[in-house]
Write a protein that holds these residues in place. Structure first.
Motif, PDB file in Angstrom:
ATOM      1  N   TYR A 120      17.342  -0.129   7.335  1.00 25.80           N
ATOM      2  CA  TYR A 120      17.287   1.338   7.462  1.00 25.80           C
ATOM      3  C   TYR A 120      15.957   1.776   8.088  1.00 25.80           C
ATOM      4  N   VAL A 121      14.862   1.189   7.589  1.00 30.31           N
ATOM      5  CA  VAL A 121      13.534   1.549   8.099  1.00 30.31           C
ATOM      6  C   VAL A 121      13.456   1.365   9.620  1.00 30.31           C
ATOM      7  N   VAL A 122      13.933   0.219  10.131  1.00 31.15           N
ATOM      8  CA  VAL A 122      13.812   0.012  11.590  1.00 31.15           C
ATOM      9  C   VAL A 122      14.738   0.946  12.366  1.00 31.15           C
ATOM     10  N   ARG A 123      15.833   1.356  11.743  1.00 29.82           N
ATOM     11  CA  ARG A 123      16.684   2.349  12.425  1.00 29.82           C
ATOM     12  C   ARG A 123      15.954   3.691  12.527  1.00 29.82           C
ATOM     13  N   VAL A 124      15.183   4.036  11.519  1.00 27.25           N
ATOM     14  CA  VAL A 124      14.346   5.244  11.595  1.00 27.25           C
ATOM     15  C   VAL A 124      13.302   5.068  12.702  1.00 27.25           C
ATOM     16  N   LEU A 125      12.668   3.893  12.721  1.00 28.95           N
ATOM     17  CA  LEU A 125      11.613   3.651  13.727  1.00 28.95           C
ATOM     18  C   LEU A 125      12.154   3.717  15.143  1.00 28.95           C
ATOM     19  N   ALA A 126      13.427   3.333  15.308  1.00 28.38           N
ATOM     20  CA  ALA A 126      14.039   3.318  16.647  1.00 28.38           C
ATOM     21  C   ALA A 126      14.135   4.719  17.262  1.00 28.38           C
ATOM     22  N   GLY A 171      12.221   9.946  -3.543  1.00 30.97           N
ATOM     23  CA  GLY A 171      12.574   8.800  -4.384  1.00 30.97           C
ATOM     24  C   GLY A 171      14.080   8.687  -4.547  1.00 30.97           C
ATOM     25  N   GLY A 172      14.503   7.557  -5.115  1.00 32.74           N
ATOM     26  CA  GLY A 172      15.936   7.360  -5.358  1.00 32.74           C
ATOM     27  C   GLY A 172      16.580   6.598  -4.219  1.00 32.74           C
ATOM     28  N   THR A 173      17.269   7.301  -3.339  1.00 31.74           N
ATOM     29  CA  THR A 173      17.961   6.609  -2.245  1.00 31.74           C
ATOM     30  C   THR A 173      16.967   5.986  -1.264  1.00 31.74           C
ATOM     31  N   ILE A 174      17.462   5.025  -0.494  1.00 33.26           N
ATOM     32  CA  ILE A 174      16.630   4.408   0.547  1.00 33.26           C
ATOM     33  C   ILE A 174      16.131   5.478   1.513  1.00 33.26           C
ATOM     34  N   GLU A 175      17.004   6.386   1.864  1.00 34.77           N
ATOM     35  CA  GLU A 175      16.628   7.455   2.788  1.00 34.77           C
ATOM     36  C   GLU A 175      15.440   8.257   2.227  1.00 34.77           C
ATOM     37  N   ASN A 176      15.513   8.574   0.950  1.00 35.53           N
ATOM     38  CA  ASN A 176      14.414   9.332   0.339  1.00 35.53           C
ATOM     39  C   ASN A 176      13.133   8.503   0.250  1.00 35.53           C
ATOM     40  N   ARG A 177      13.267   7.231  -0.076  1.00 35.91           N
ATOM     41  CA  ARG A 177      12.063   6.397  -0.211  1.00 35.91           C
ATOM     42  C   ARG A 177      11.391   6.176   1.139  1.00 35.91           C
ATOM     43  N   ALA A 178      12.188   6.272   2.217  1.00 41.79           N
ATOM     44  CA  ALA A 178      11.617   6.106   3.568  1.00 41.79           C
ATOM     45  C   ALA A 178      11.107   7.425   4.149  1.00 41.79           C
ATOM     46  N   LEU A 206       8.477   9.374   3.422  1.00 33.36           N
ATOM     47  CA  LEU A 206       7.042   9.451   3.738  1.00 33.36           C
ATOM     48  C   LEU A 206       6.758   8.683   5.036  1.00 33.36           C
ATOM     49  N   LEU A 207       7.317   7.489   5.135  1.00 33.38           N
ATOM     50  CA  LEU A 207       7.119   6.690   6.358  1.00 33.38           C
ATOM     51  C   LEU A 207       7.558   7.495   7.582  1.00 33.38           C
ATOM     52  N   GLN A 208       8.740   8.089   7.488  1.00 36.42           N
ATOM     53  CA  GLN A 208       9.282   8.853   8.630  1.00 36.42           C
ATOM     54  C   GLN A 208       8.359  10.029   8.976  1.00 36.42           C
ATOM     55  N   TYR A 233       0.845  -1.200   0.000  1.00 33.16           N
ATOM     56  CA  TYR A 233       0.000   0.000   0.000  1.00 33.16           C
ATOM     57  C   TYR A 233       0.883   1.254   0.000  1.00 33.16           C
ATOM     58  N   LEU A 234       0.262   2.439   0.180  1.00 35.85           N
ATOM     59  CA  LEU A 234       0.972   3.680  -0.154  1.00 35.85           C
ATOM     60  C   LEU A 234       2.375   3.801   0.460  1.00 35.85           C
ATOM     61  N   ILE A 235       2.492   3.578   1.769  1.00 35.47           N
ATOM     62  CA  ILE A 235       3.800   3.797   2.401  1.00 35.47           C
ATOM     63  C   ILE A 235       4.808   2.802   1.837  1.00 35.47           C
ATOM     64  N   ASP A 236       4.368   1.549   1.661  1.00 36.08           N
ATOM     65  CA  ASP A 236       5.237   0.506   1.088  1.00 36.08           C
ATOM     66  C   ASP A 236       5.571   0.815  -0.379  1.00 36.08           C
TER      67      ASP A 236
END
Ligand code: 8OZ
Length: 375
Positions: free
Chosen positions: A251-257, A201-208, A210-212, A183-186
């Motif tokens: 990376y995502v779980v490091r943001v969540l932490a 978009g592009g880097t993992i950081e950028n793709r994450a 919206l989630l952040q 879905y959208l965040i994914d």
């Protein structure tokens, strides 16, 4: 050694055991309004340590299927108030799952019949479920989406924030952010659906990003300790695809932490399917994922899901591999699943033909052990 039946805290949520009812789409809310029978359905299952509602749209734009509920109109919230009251009356704890489907939608479900929105204008090879005016249901290809303008993203983040506030005002103990299942965040997270060239978009950081931003907004609004999140690192559901899932989700779980979340909910493998499903060039390592979260200071409870039974769930909790185990289909068919797990069964078999849509049959008429003994 903890058992499945021991109480536990997940952030601000006090759970009577470690057994969780997973979010389960049931398509029984015409006009996106939960009916009174939905209160009965959840209250019947209130012996779970935690109930997570079916995915619930944060906005009309976030809708992607017929007869799924919402959190954006007064009648919807009144319907949910009946649910939260009934669950609390029965001694349960309940959070709602905040959902924006992104491209997994159809023009007929969208405001003004417009195109669904997505990170990029890439159509998903996926189906949605529609109900026509005569009441008959059918599966349909998802519509061609349009790419969100960067100026539209703050409005979507605000919709998540508003829905989280509305959920707590309607009596929920917290919310789960749905960042799984394509879905959208994914869609933003995964390279297969996100080819943006801007800050999202592009880097993992950028793709994450919206989630952040969604996690920051929701936790600021209702408190991180009432907020959980669901991710599905390798699921192919709804055409979700990425060939570097380990790097992405570590990376995502490091943001969540960075947030003191109540819990992180991980679907292991293909949603509802193979637990060893693989994307990318090597098997996904869930222990590494959890270590990445803990090493970054993450304190939330670790919730796992996908195909667990009593024995595997018990082992997982006893060994400390997870704090909580979510069960899906077993909870559809066994309102007293906690009791049945405690007794080692027997278990009612879920009837697939009544999963999506329909009335009370297959929804609130599965017998408990006690019903069966009395009959
Ligand atoms: C089944 C049917 C429709 C939607 C998900 C919200 O997979 C869903 C869903 C599941 O997360």
């Amino acid at each position: 050694m903890p058992t499945l039946f021991d109480p536990v805290k997940a952030g601000a949520l006090s759970l009577s055991n470690r057994i969780v009812m997973a979010p389960l789409t049931r398509n029984r809310s015409p006009n996106a309004v939960p009916k009174p029978v939905t209160a009965t359905y959840y209250a019947q299952r209130a012996s779970a340590g935690l109930l997570i509602t079916e995915a619930t749209a944060i906005s009309h734009q976030g809708q992607g299927y017929a007869d799924v509920p919402g959190l954006y109109a007064p009648e919807q919230l009144e319907g949910w108030r009946r649910v939260t009251d009934a669950v609390h009356e029965a001694g349960g704890c309940i959070v709602t799952q905040l959902w924006h489907v992104g491209r997994i939608s159809h023009t007929s479900l969208q405001p003004g019949g417009g195109a669904p929105v997505a990170p990029s204008a890439i159509r998903a090879k996926a189906k949605t479920y529609l109900v026509s005016s005569d009441g008959t249901g059918s599966f349909a290809d998802t519509s061609e989406p349009r790419a969100l303008g960067i100026d539209e993203i703050p409005g979507i983040v605000a919709d998540y924030r508003r829905a989280a506030r509305a959920a707590v005002d309607a009596g929920f103990d917290g919310v789960e952010i749905h960042a799984a299942n394509g879905y959208l965040i994914d869609q933003f997270l995964r390279a297969g659906s996100n080819v943006r060239t801007d800050a999202y978009g592009g880097t993992i950081e950028n793709r994450a990003r919206l989630l952040q931003e969604v996690v920051a907004a929701v936790t600021e609004e209702i408190g991180a300790q009432r907020t959980g999140i669901r991710i599905s690192p390798v699921t192919p559901a709804n055409d979700a695809a990425d060939d570097q899932p380990q790097a992405l989700f570590d990376y995502v779980v490091r943001v969540l932490a960075r947030y003191e979340l109540a819990y992180v909910h991980v679907i292991e493998g293909a949603t509802g399917g193979a637990r060893d499903h693989q994307q990318g060039d090597r098997p996904f390592d869930y222990a590494v994922l959890r270590e990445a979260y803990a090493a970054a200071g993450g304190k939330g409870a670790w919730m796992v899901n996908n195909g667990y039974d009593g024995a595997t769930a018990e082992e997982t909790v006893a060994s400390g591999k997870a704090d909580l185990v979510a069960f899906g289909k077993p909870f559809i068919a066994n309102p007293d699943l906690v009791e049945r797990l405690r007794e080692g069964g027997p278990f009612n078999v879920p009837d697939k033909t009544t999963f999506y849509g329909g009335g009370e049959h297959g929804y609130v008429d599965y017998p408990t052990l006690e019903d069966a003994r009395r009959a």
